[in-house]
Scaffold this motif. Sequence first.
Motif, short mmCIF file in Angstrom:
data_model
loop_
_atom_site.label_atom_id
_atom_site.label_comp_id
_atom_site.label_asym_id
_atom_site.label_seq_id
_atom_site.Cartn_x
_atom_site.Cartn_y
_atom_site.Cartn_z
N ARG A 96 0.74 -1.24 0.02
CA ARG A 96 -0.01 -0.08 -0.07
C ARG A 96 0.77 1.19 -0.03
NH1 ARG A 96 -5.20 -1.00 4.10
NH2 ARG A 96 -6.12 -2.75 2.94
N PRO A 97 0.34 2.53 -0.48
CA PRO A 97 1.02 3.57 -0.29
C PRO A 97 1.39 4.30 0.98
CG PRO A 97 -1.35 4.07 -1.18
CD PRO A 97 -0.95 2.58 -1.10
N THR A 98 2.52 4.95 1.23
CA THR A 98 2.68 5.63 2.31
C THR A 98 3.22 6.92 1.99
OG1 THR A 98 5.05 4.55 2.50
CG2 THR A 98 3.06 3.37 3.65
N LEU A 99 3.59 7.72 3.01
CA LEU A 99 4.29 8.90 2.81
C LEU A 99 5.32 9.30 3.76
CD1 LEU A 99 2.36 11.80 1.41
CD2 LEU A 99 3.63 12.30 3.56
N PHE A 100 6.14 10.13 3.72
CA PHE A 100 7.26 10.31 4.82
C PHE A 100 7.00 11.77 5.12
CE2 PHE A 100 9.14 6.75 3.07
CZ PHE A 100 9.84 5.95 4.20
N SER A 101 7.50 12.05 6.24
CA SER A 101 7.45 13.60 6.68
C SER A 101 8.48 14.29 5.75
CB SER A 101 7.67 13.67 8.00
OG SER A 101 8.75 13.32 8.48
N LEU A 102 8.13 15.71 5.97
CA LEU A 102 9.31 16.41 5.27
C LEU A 102 10.67 16.41 5.79
CD1 LEU A 102 7.24 20.04 5.36
CD2 LEU A 102 7.42 18.18 3.75
N VAL A 103 10.83 16.08 7.21
CA VAL A 103 11.98 15.91 7.64
C VAL A 103 12.85 14.50 7.19
CG1 VAL A 103 13.53 15.65 9.81
CG2 VAL A 103 11.62 17.33 9.66
N SER A 104 12.06 13.73 6.99
CA SER A 104 12.46 12.19 6.70
C SER A 104 12.77 11.82 5.36
CB SER A 104 11.74 10.99 7.35
OG SER A 104 11.54 11.31 8.81
N SER A 105 11.94 12.77 4.48
CA SER A 105 12.11 12.34 3.09
C SER A 105 13.32 12.30 2.54
CB SER A 105 11.03 13.51 2.29
OG SER A 105 9.43 13.17 2.86
N TYR A 106 13.68 11.63 1.62
CA TYR A 106 14.78 11.37 0.74
C TYR A 106 16.18 11.19 1.62
CZ TYR A 106 11.29 13.21 -2.45
OH TYR A 106 10.06 13.58 -3.04
N ARG A 107 15.83 10.86 2.97
CA ARG A 107 17.12 10.67 3.70
C ARG A 107 17.11 9.39 4.52
NH1 ARG A 107 17.00 16.46 6.77
NH2 ARG A 107 16.88 17.75 5.08
#
Length: 485
Positions: free
Chosen positions: A224-235
């Motif tokens: 299923r789709p999920t989403l990361f917070s701004l701080v954790s994205s791409y890190r």
Amino acid sequence: MDCSICHRPHETKKLPFLCAVDARNRLYEGRLEIAQALIQCEEAERQAGQVEDAHAVSMCEEQAARDRTSQIIAQADRLRSEIESARKDIDAKKEAIARKRSDLASVSSGSSVRRSRQLDEMERSSQRIKFMWNRSAEAMAATRAFLCEEAARLYGLRQVKKGNAKRYEIGGVEIFDLHAMNSVPPEGLSTSLAHIAHILVLASSYLGIRLPAEITLPHRDYPRPTLFSLVSSYRHGDIPFPSDDPPPKLSVGDGRTGHVPRPRPLFIDKPLATLAKEDPPAYGLFLEAVAHLAYDIAWACCSQGVSFGDKDSYEDISNMGQNLWRLLIGDQVHRRSVEPTFPASLNPSGSSPRDEENPEIVKPKTMIGRWSHATVHSFLGGPEGMALTRNFKIIPPLKLVDQLKKRLSSEAPMLEWEKIEGHEIEDGFEDGVLIRGHRSDRSRIEAGAESIMTVRTVGTSAGGSDDGNPTRAVGNNGWTRVKNR
């Protein structure tokens, strides 16, 4: 003197050699002369040796002098040749300098004209290259916009008008209002959010932009789709699918340990009101995911010059269906007849690039696909792009979450009210007020009887009325209106 041998008197004339003494006496003078001659000969030999030695030394000195003389002569010849070559080089350089001076003198008379001509040629060349670059960027932007619109239409994103009301659908599923999520079934809400996440990721790939909040689409072992917070994205690296277990620890290179960022789920398995009551942490993560998704859509609209209302308005940002439709379809439909993205004044035969400082001449139209992270032209990570993103000033996702929680909690159904059966209705009415449970619940009467509310009743008797009269029969699938006391 007599001879010692013969005892004869010595007679020098008659018997001169009668004995050895006489012989000795006769030989003494010759011996002396020989000795003297030998001494003189030795002296002469010694003197001759000295003379020879002196001659040899003189010969060596003469030879050394000759060698030194030859070396000095050779050095003098070499210096003479070097001086001659240096004189020739100096003469050649003098001739070259004189020739350059003459050329400079002949050229300096038309240098200003030539310089002006070269500058004009460079400006025209630069103008031509810039025109071709802008034209290529314009074609790329148009291609990106076309791909986004076609993908959205193929995905079934559309606007449905019914009177003055508008609603939006994607993939045959309605894009529900965030404030109405309490009444939406979990399957429909999860499907709608999955479609929105999918088309948004596809559009960001076409546009070449990186969304602030990273979206992870379903893939292997990640259903299923999920989403990361701004701080954790791409890190982060590979993240397992979120579960009820606490997230594992992540080993860092310097020996420290940290927690793996927890992705926010874009799906629910229970009604939202039930989830808020039974699992508040999962309820909070889901609202964070929805708020970040709305923030991503609003940010994408701002990056592509699509107006979606007031950036400081919570209502405008949370309207995901309208914002997504305007980003992918509506804004392009509105701009079918506008000028190209980049001005026509940037052509090879146009004016000087200095004219670009005039805002009336160069005022490019904003269009979807113009700003991107994937190209140098109109690069969102450059100075102009950073200035553009700093001017977005969208409400942060955490504030969106807080406001969304307040709205949902205020619009949530009264969960403390219970369903009643038909035989309990007679006991539940008192003085025109529907009481939860029995007549003894006076505290609840006073707490909830100040306003008109509706309660879903499950009864067994037939018939019903919605005028609030307690004496009339109540149906098993109608609504019972509670009168004000």
